[in-house]
Design a protein around this motif. Structure first.
Motif, PDB file in Angstrom:
ATOM      1  N   MET A 180       0.835  -1.208   0.000  1.00 18.58           N
ATOM      2  CA  MET A 180       0.000   0.000   0.000  1.00 18.58           C
ATOM      3  C   MET A 180       0.863   1.248   0.000  1.00 18.58           C
ATOM      4  SD  MET A 180      -3.635   0.234   1.286  1.00 18.58           S
ATOM      5  CE  MET A 180      -3.419   1.109   2.787  1.00 18.58           C
ATOM      6  N   GLY A 181       1.742   1.377  -0.999  1.00 23.61           N
ATOM      7  CA  GLY A 181       2.569   2.575  -1.068  1.00 23.61           C
ATOM      8  C   GLY A 181       3.804   2.487  -0.192  1.00 23.61           C
ATOM      9  N   ASP A 182       4.417   3.665   0.094  1.00 18.53           N
ATOM     10  CA  ASP A 182       5.724   3.670   0.746  1.00 18.53           C
ATOM     11  C   ASP A 182       5.654   3.742   2.266  1.00 18.53           C
ATOM     12  OD1 ASP A 182       5.168   6.433   1.229  1.00 18.53           O
ATOM     13  OD2 ASP A 182       5.913   6.915  -0.762  1.00 18.53           O
ATOM     14  N   SER A 183       4.436   3.733   2.856  1.00 13.65           N
ATOM     15  CA  SER A 183       4.331   3.883   4.311  1.00 13.65           C
ATOM     16  C   SER A 183       3.369   2.905   4.973  1.00 13.65           C
ATOM     17  CB  SER A 183       3.877   5.301   4.665  1.00 13.65           C
ATOM     18  OG  SER A 183       4.633   6.250   3.965  1.00 13.65           O
ATOM     19  N   GLN A 242      -1.499   4.600  -5.902  1.00 13.23           N
ATOM     20  CA  GLN A 242      -1.229   5.212  -4.614  1.00 13.23           C
ATOM     21  C   GLN A 242      -0.201   6.327  -4.836  1.00 13.23           C
ATOM     22  OE1 GLN A 242      -2.279   4.334  -1.312  1.00 13.23           O
ATOM     23  NE2 GLN A 242      -1.054   6.080  -0.668  1.00 13.23           N
ATOM     24  N   SER A 290      15.684  -0.861   1.625  1.00  9.58           N
ATOM     25  CA  SER A 290      14.313  -0.408   1.468  1.00  9.58           C
ATOM     26  C   SER A 290      13.566  -0.602   2.791  1.00  9.58           C
ATOM     27  CB  SER A 290      13.683  -1.214   0.338  1.00  9.58           C
ATOM     28  OG  SER A 290      12.330  -1.469   0.596  1.00  9.58           O
ATOM     29  N   PRO A 291      13.016   0.466   3.372  1.00 10.10           N
ATOM     30  CA  PRO A 291      12.238   0.315   4.608  1.00 10.10           C
ATOM     31  C   PRO A 291      11.116  -0.717   4.440  1.00 10.10           C
ATOM     32  CG  PRO A 291      12.583   2.644   4.140  1.00 10.10           C
ATOM     33  CD  PRO A 291      13.098   1.882   2.956  1.00 10.10           C
ATOM     34  N   VAL A 333      -7.642   2.475   3.980  1.00 13.83           N
ATOM     35  CA  VAL A 333      -7.085   3.256   2.868  1.00 13.83           C
ATOM     36  C   VAL A 333      -6.015   4.161   3.474  1.00 13.83           C
ATOM     37  CG1 VAL A 333      -9.189   3.206   1.490  1.00 13.83           C
ATOM     38  CG2 VAL A 333      -8.849   5.046   3.131  1.00 13.83           C
ATOM     39  N   SER A 334      -5.195   4.781   2.616  1.00 15.85           N
ATOM     40  CA  SER A 334      -4.199   5.685   3.200  1.00 15.85           C
ATOM     41  C   SER A 334      -4.145   6.998   2.440  1.00 15.85           C
ATOM     42  CB  SER A 334      -2.833   5.004   3.291  1.00 15.85           C
ATOM     43  OG  SER A 334      -2.262   4.904   2.029  1.00 15.85           O
ATOM     44  N   TYR A 347      11.234   9.741  -0.988  1.00 13.55           N
ATOM     45  CA  TYR A 347      10.805  10.099   0.368  1.00 13.55           C
ATOM     46  C   TYR A 347      12.032  10.403   1.242  1.00 13.55           C
ATOM     47  CZ  TYR A 347       8.994   9.236   5.107  1.00 13.55           C
ATOM     48  OH  TYR A 347       8.679   9.338   6.438  1.00 13.55           O
ATOM     49  N   LEU A 348      13.006   9.501   1.204  1.00 11.55           N
ATOM     50  CA  LEU A 348      14.191   9.673   2.057  1.00 11.55           C
ATOM     51  C   LEU A 348      15.004  10.894   1.633  1.00 11.55           C
ATOM     52  CD1 LEU A 348      15.158   5.905   2.356  1.00 11.55           C
ATOM     53  CD2 LEU A 348      14.273   7.360   4.190  1.00 11.55           C
ATOM     54  N   ILE A 364       2.759   8.689  -4.184  1.00  9.21           N
ATOM     55  CA  ILE A 364       3.916   8.523  -3.304  1.00  9.21           C
ATOM     56  C   ILE A 364       3.912   9.661  -2.274  1.00  9.21           C
ATOM     57  CG2 ILE A 364       5.198   7.388  -5.176  1.00  9.21           C
ATOM     58  CD1 ILE A 364       7.020   9.868  -5.248  1.00  9.21           C
ATOM     59  N   THR A 365       4.392   9.360  -1.084  1.00  8.57           N
ATOM     60  CA  THR A 365       4.331  10.348   0.001  1.00  8.57           C
ATOM     61  C   THR A 365       5.010  11.657  -0.385  1.00  8.57           C
ATOM     62  OG1 THR A 365       4.251   8.562   1.594  1.00  8.57           O
ATOM     63  CG2 THR A 365       4.865  10.711   2.451  1.00  8.57           C
ATOM     64  N   ALA A 366       6.138  11.564  -1.099  1.00  5.11           N
ATOM     65  CA  ALA A 366       6.883  12.771  -1.460  1.00  5.11           C
ATOM     66  C   ALA A 366       6.095  13.699  -2.383  1.00  5.11           C
ATOM     67  CB  ALA A 366       8.209  12.383  -2.117  1.00  5.11           C
ATOM     68  N   LEU A 390      11.093   6.577   7.658  1.00  4.60           N
ATOM     69  CA  LEU A 390      12.324   7.249   8.073  1.00  4.60           C
ATOM     70  C   LEU A 390      12.873   6.624   9.358  1.00  4.60           C
ATOM     71  CD1 LEU A 390      14.268   9.603   7.435  1.00  4.60           C
ATOM     72  CD2 LEU A 390      12.946  10.968   9.057  1.00  4.60           C
ATOM     73  N   THR A 394       2.548   4.691  -7.137  1.00  4.93           N
ATOM     74  CA  THR A 394       2.866   3.267  -7.235  1.00  4.93           C
ATOM     75  C   THR A 394       1.556   2.538  -7.532  1.00  4.93           C
ATOM     76  OG1 THR A 394       2.598   3.073  -4.838  1.00  4.93           O
ATOM     77  CG2 THR A 394       4.846   3.340  -5.649  1.00  4.93           C
ATOM     78  N   LEU A 404       8.208   0.989  -6.062  1.00  3.50           N
ATOM     79  CA  LEU A 404       8.189   1.254  -4.630  1.00  3.50           C
ATOM     80  C   LEU A 404       9.561   1.745  -4.155  1.00  3.50           C
ATOM     81  CD1 LEU A 404       6.592   1.135  -2.006  1.00  3.50           C
ATOM     82  CD2 LEU A 404       7.255  -1.250  -1.771  1.00  3.50           C
ATOM     83  N   GLU A 405      10.630   1.160  -4.732  1.00  2.00           N
ATOM     84  CA  GLU A 405      11.990   1.580  -4.356  1.00  2.00           C
ATOM     85  C   GLU A 405      12.204   3.064  -4.685  1.00  2.00           C
ATOM     86  OE1 GLU A 405      11.313  -1.281  -5.950  1.00  2.00           O
ATOM     87  OE2 GLU A 405      11.784  -2.584  -4.238  1.00  2.00           O
ATOM     88  N   ALA A 430       9.827   5.323  -4.895  1.00  2.00           N
ATOM     89  CA  ALA A 430       8.992   6.090  -3.964  1.00  2.00           C
ATOM     90  C   ALA A 430       9.727   6.267  -2.643  1.00  2.00           C
ATOM     91  CB  ALA A 430       7.665   5.370  -3.738  1.00  2.00           C
ATOM     92  N   GLU A 431      10.355   5.189  -2.185  1.00  2.00           N
ATOM     93  CA  GLU A 431      11.076   5.252  -0.913  1.00  2.00           C
ATOM     94  C   GLU A 431      12.285   6.165  -1.001  1.00  2.00           C
ATOM     95  OE1 GLU A 431      11.599   0.949  -0.266  1.00  2.00           O
ATOM     96  OE2 GLU A 431      10.371   1.241   1.533  1.00  2.00           O
ATOM     97  N   PHE A 489       0.585   0.605   9.329  1.00  2.00           N
ATOM     98  CA  PHE A 489       1.180   1.886   8.952  1.00  2.00           C
ATOM     99  C   PHE A 489       2.494   2.056   9.702  1.00  2.00           C
ATOM    100  CE2 PHE A 489      -3.274   2.350   7.988  1.00  2.00           C
ATOM    101  CZ  PHE A 489      -3.290   3.126   6.832  1.00  2.00           C
ATOM    102  N   GLU A 537      13.422  13.902   3.098  1.00  2.00           N
ATOM    103  CA  GLU A 537      13.696  13.967   4.537  1.00  2.00           C
ATOM    104  C   GLU A 537      15.121  14.471   4.795  1.00  2.00           C
ATOM    105  OE1 GLU A 537      11.588  13.678   7.042  1.00  2.00           O
ATOM    106  OE2 GLU A 537       9.964  13.276   5.632  1.00  2.00           O
ATOM    107  N   SER A 590      -4.317   7.274  -1.499  1.00  2.00           N
ATOM    108  CA  SER A 590      -4.901   6.119  -2.196  1.00  2.00           C
ATOM    109  C   SER A 590      -5.829   6.648  -3.292  1.00  2.00           C
ATOM    110  CB  SER A 590      -5.731   5.252  -1.239  1.00  2.00           C
ATOM    111  OG  SER A 590      -4.915   4.576  -0.321  1.00  2.00           O
TER     112      SER A 590
END
Lengths: 237, 332
Positions: A1-4, B279, A70-71, B248-249, B311-312, B281-283, A54, B196, B304-305, B307-308, A50, B315, B252
């Motif tokens: 479900m995405g990156d988190s 979905q 990868s987290p 859901v997040s 994100y990092l 990506i958080t960023a 980080l 993603t 996904l890689e 996306a991560e 969830f 941060e 989504s």
């Protein structure tokens, strides 16, 4: 479900056995959370976890002195390991919560429709509804709103063709083979058969929801006087 | 008394990074739509990055400042001005008691953030100061700001400012530096939002998967903090799936039976029953938050890689920014 977040599926239909596995795994994660876990959200057939990527990354980087990882993979492997340690044969302990309901009248404008639809009298509908035992599979849609399983097919009724714009808090309704209670006023298409003076959403309490996933819910009929009394005394708070 | 609302604007509410940990009780997360702008607004005035700020939408408010304070404005450009004089964003600003902050036309983006050193004196409900509008809780009396509302500022534990008092001769004074916000918020007229695959991506037809990745979608007027409704090519399932409600997040992308996608955002319900094709990506969530109704967007699928690491990377940039700002505070 995405990156988190990661969703783990335990089955493909609404079944007590699936619920048991989800609840057992959620309890084990909450009792012994991994570093970076934010929260778990149980549903009918899956559990969503969830996490904070980080926090996971920083901890892993410190431990393993590597930048490239990868987290998601770290959390996945923690979860896989934890899943193997779960004893799903263990019986769940359920809390039973009894909810008083004033059926019919202004509180249950659709009680007569539900009776007609099922060729029953309104008293028969009340009898069947208040003699059932319902399992709260999950809480969602609105704060404190329980998704209850276990409604008798004898009183199952389709949703209203057009939803009401505002359903008062406390309303007890039926939608298909589901029954539930509206904790806050929201629009909705459920057939309303009664209302409870009890508060299901308690924003100043912890937990803020009267019901939790895994609770057994029963309904007990009360008169309008008893309803008013409870509201006046503030016992529903 | 610290800040008085003269005109509330379209939708101005108190938000922090959200009410986390209560989703299993059905309690929605809320929080800032553009979390990077909120965090930077806080860093610029010496707050912790999760402090509550004002989130303003499209048409900003008019506010009377009743106490000397250090503020910062970030996010979309809603033409902020102090006592009629345009004031720059993305930097600390010292404002004198008696000034009026007024927002004008929306020049870019959709949502702006106003932080104050020390933070707004707002009680926490379930560990958060965020306003949950529909649930009428959190924030300022559980609602959007209205005219004549008065919000106090918290006392700062230690007085610090990147500006020295003697610099302040007019109604306000600016730091001589600002944040290069473009790496956090690269706004554009038709942004590309990275996504993603969603949990039910495989339920969709090949042509719908392709259209989702290539075609533009228009953000409809029925878009708010709960979610953005999009219109574009109708996205179709290979066959009818009965989906049970599940979590859901933030970000989504659900597809309703009419084939239109909805991007779920800060005030989303905790669970949903529609299939999710993608979905965000958080960023890239802040980019969505800055899109106005009527604008068009495109999606670009990433792994996904990717996306991560995006994100990092963000941060890391925020961490660098935090160090740079605290250095500027010390060397004033």
């Amino acid at each position: 479900m995405g990156d988190s977040a990661i969703m783990i599926t335990f089955g493909n239909e609404i079944k007590y056995d699936t619920h048991k596995k989800i609840k057992a795994f959620m309890d084990s994660l909450e009792n012994d959370p991994f570093v970076g876990l934010i929260e778990c959200v149980p549903a009918f057939i899956n559990l969503t976890i969830f996490y904070d990527p980080l926090v996971v990354y920083n901890l892993y980087k410190k431990r393993n002195k590597t930048e490239s990882m990868s987290p998601y993979k770290v959390v996945s492997s923690i979860i896989k390991k934890r899943l193997q340690q779960i004893d799903s044969n263990q019986e769940l302990i359920h809390r039973t919560v009894s909810i008083p309901v004033c059926y019919g009248g202004e509180f249950g404008p659709d009680l007569e429709y539900v009776a007609r639809h099922n060729n029953l009298t309104t008293d028969e509908v009340i009898y069947i509804h208040s003699n059932g035992e319902y399992l709260a599979y999950m809480i969602g849609f609105a704060p404190g709103f329980p998704f209850l399983g276990g409604l008798s097919e004898k009183i199952a009724t389709p949703r209203r063709p057009s939803p009401r714009t505002a359903i008062p808090a406390g309303s007890v309704g039926i939608a298909g083979a589901q029954t539930g209670v509206y904790p806050i006023s929201t629009p909705g298409g459920w057939q309303l058969i009664g209302a409870t003076p009890m508060k299901l959403f308690l924003p100043n309490d912890n937990p803020p929801s009267l019901l939790q996933a895994g609770d057994i819910v029963t309904f007990s009929p009360i008169s309008q006087d008893e309803y008013n009394e409870t509201v006046l005394k503030g016992e529903g708070q | 008394m610290s800040l008085r609302v003269i005109k509330p604007g379209l939708l101005t509410s108190i938000q922090d990074l959200g009410r986390k940990g209560f989703q299993k009780h059905g309690v929605i997360v809320s929080g800032a739509m553009d979390a990077y702008s909120l965090r930077i607004a806080n860093l610029l005035v010496g707050n912790t990055d999760h402090e509550a700020v004002l989130e303003m939408t499209l048409m900003g408010p008019k506010l009377k400042i009743e106490k000397d304070c250090l503020i910062a404005i970030t996010g979309g450009n809603l033409s902020p001005a102090i006592d009629g004089e345009p004031v720059p964003m993305w930097k600390p600003v010292f404002v004198k008691k008696g000034c009026t902050i007024k927002f004008g036309p929306c020049k870019s983006g959709c949502r702006a953030y106003l932080s104050v050193a020390g933070g707004y004196a707002i009680p926490e409900v379930m560990n958060s100061k965020s306003t949950y509008l529909r649930g009428e809780l959190g924030g300022y009396k559980g609602r959007a700001l209205q005219a004549d509302d008065v919000i106090s500022f918290n006392e700062q534990s230690h007085h610090q400012s990147p500006l020295s008092k003697k610099e302040v001769t007019e109604s306000f004074a600016l730091a001589n530096w600002s944040v290069n916000y473009k790496k956090f918020l690269p706004l554009s007229e038709s942004p590309i939002i990275r996504v993603t695959k969603g949990s039910q991506f495989e339920y969709f037809t090949e042509s719908s998967k392709n259209e989702c990745a290539k075609m533009p979608f228009t953000v409809s007027n029925q878009s708010d903090r709960m979610g953005y409704r999009l219109s574009g090519p109708a996205l179709k399932l290979t066959h009818k799936h009965e989906l049970l409600s599940e979590a859901v997040s933030n970000g989504s992308i659900q597809v309703t039976p009419d084939g239109n996608p909805i991007i779920l955002l800060a005030d989303r319900q905790t669970t949903g029953g529609y299939p999710k094709i993608a979905q965000v990506i958080t960023a890239d969530l802040p980019l969505i938050a800055q899109v106005k109704p009527g604008q068009s967007i495109r999606f670009s699928f990433v792994t996904l890689e990717d996306a991560e690491s995006l994100y990092l990377q963000k941060e890391r940039q925020l961490k660098e920014l935090k160090s740079a700002v605290s250095l500027a505070f010390k060397n004033k």
